[in-house]
Structures are given as C-alpha cells and as structure tokens.
Design an enzyme around this catalytic site. Structure first.
Site: not given
Length: 285
Positions: A37, A186
């Site tokens: 991210h 993840s």
C-alpha cells in the site's frame, strides 16, 4: 496530514486544491496497510501534487459475512504509516457516510470481465467493488488512481468502469509487493496461523514453476500439474488455478503468441483465502 470523515469536507478540500491546478493521486484501500500500500502512496506522491488515501472496509464486496467481520482494522497504525510517507490527506468514512440508509451494491456490466475467476467464486463481489470505487472516484475526482496488481482482475474491472462511466481518471497498476519468502503482501496475511504462514510461500513457488512450463507444455497440462501439486499439500487447498488472457481474462483454448497471459490462483490456508498471479511469457521455440 489531514484526516477527513465526511464527504462534504473532503470535497471542499479537493476543490480548493483543484482551483490551484493541483493534480491528485488517489489510493483506495481497506486499511491494515502494508509496504505494498505504502508503495502506491509513494508513487501517487511522486507523480502528483497531492496524495490522497481512503480507508474503508466495503461491506457490499464481501460475499462472506464472517470474512467482513474478521477483516483486520488497524486505523491508528495506518495513520502513522501514511504520515511516514508524507500522505497529504486520508478519508476514513463510516458505512453510513458512503451508503446513507441503503447498503446495497449497484449492478454493473463489465463486458464479461466480472464472470471470470473471482466472479465465479464470489457472488456479487465486483458489483460491490464497482459501487465503492465509483463512489470514491466521484468524491475525490483524482487525476490518477493507483492499484496493486495482486488484484489484477479488479484492476482490469476498474479500468472498464472508468471507460464506461467516462470519468476523467487515469488508472495505473503497480507491481505486486512480496515478503522475502515470496508470499504476496496482503492485509489478510496477519490472520494466518504460524503453520499456515510457513506453508503459504508454496503458492508463489508453484506459480514460478508453472511459468517455466508455459510455452513448452500446453495450458491444460500446466493446470493439471498445479492441481496435483496442491492435492499433495497437507495445509493448502486450491480453489482455482487458471491461465488467462490479460485483456479478456478468458482462458483461450489456443495460446495466441501476440497476446499477454497471466496465471491466476486462489488458495485456502485454513480459513484464510489467498490470491496471487504472475505474468506469463511464451518462450520462443
């Protein structure tokens, strides 16, 4: 970094920046942020005047209520991480702020992209994705939005969404970030048991071996080989493995040398569902 919880305040902030002809790079997330991210936020910051992030666990894209309830939420840590990469603004709305009184997904036609892979196993998932992404795009109206290629099917569907809704937004896909042992990063990895976390890198190792076979063996034999590898694994359960055209996301009966292909996989590690993909190149004979 500015923190917004209401659509109206964020829109006012964005309008002010756009009046000064500032470009906006946008990264939609569901929180529980990791290095993948943050790489998107850094890219948004590098290529635009402002980087804006949203954190929202979207209920309409979950077909499994338990998965929604257990999805990791780490808002305080997420804010610290965003501050560390000089993010300009973060939007953290409530469900009511996004959906008002009706938590229902719109229906979308993505020209068949929604019926492949994830669409076959997660009922209504991409209607939920389309609903939230369209809503966020209309609030933020970014110049460019950034998405990781781990959710490659989602990336193609969002490109189709922008094409069909004529929103003036560029969509950029960025490389998958991996742990040192190859596991795709993840938010769900945090929920893996120690035993399943140690087993999970087998997914990427298998994808890499399958990639070497591409162009030498036919697609069906590669699929059969992967399925047999997972049948032998005591901790990981294969949901699907497919080799698909990157544009149509369909499994072509005959491999076209001019087309790009990608292998897609979904695996259960205990209760946790993990997905991954790798690009395939046909070897010249």
């Amino acid at each position: 970094m500015k923190i917004f919880k209401s659509k109206s305040n964020l829109k006012k902030y964005i309008s002010g920046k756009k009046a000064l002809e500032k470009s906006i790079g946008f990264v939609p997330t569901m929180g529980a942020l990791h290095k993948g991210h943050l790489s998107l936020v850094k890219r948004a910051k590098k290529k635009n005047d402002l980087a804006v992030v949203s954190i929202f666990v979207n209920p309409t894209q979950f077909d499994n209520k338990e998965d929604l309830e257990k999805y990791p939420q780490t808002i305080d840590n997420d804010i610290k991480l965003l501050e560390s990469v000089n993010c300009d603004a973060v939007f953290i709305p409530s469900v009511e702020e996004i959906y008002d009184s009706s938590i229902v997904a719109e229906k979308f036609d993505f020209d068949g992209l929604e019926y492949q892979m994830e669409g076959k196993f997660r009922d209504g998932h991409f209607d939920g994705v389309g609903t939230i992404v369209k809503a966020l795009f209309e609030i933020v109206m970014p110049t460019t939005a950034y998405f990781g290629k781990k959710d490659f099917q989602q990336l193609q569907i969002i490109k189709k969404l922008v094409e069909k809704t004529h929103l003036p937004i560029k969509i950029k896909g960025r490389p998958i970030f991996r742990e040192d042992d190859g596991l795709a990063m993840s938010s769900r990895n945090a929920r893996l048991t120690k035993e399943h976390r140690e087993a999970a890198p087998f997914i990427y190792k298998t994808l890499k071996k399958a990639k070497k076979k591409f162009g030498i063996e036919n697609a069906n034999s590669i699929i059969e080989w992967v399925e047999n590898e997972f049948k032998k694994h005591p901790l990981l359960e294969l949901e699907y493995f497919t080799i698909a055209n990157e544009v149509t996301l369909k499994s072509d009966e005959k491999i076209d040398p001019k087309s790009k292909y990608r292998a897609f996989i979904a695996v259960y590690a205990g209760e946790i569902r993990l997905i991954d993909n790798v690009g395939f190149k046909r070897k010249n004979k």
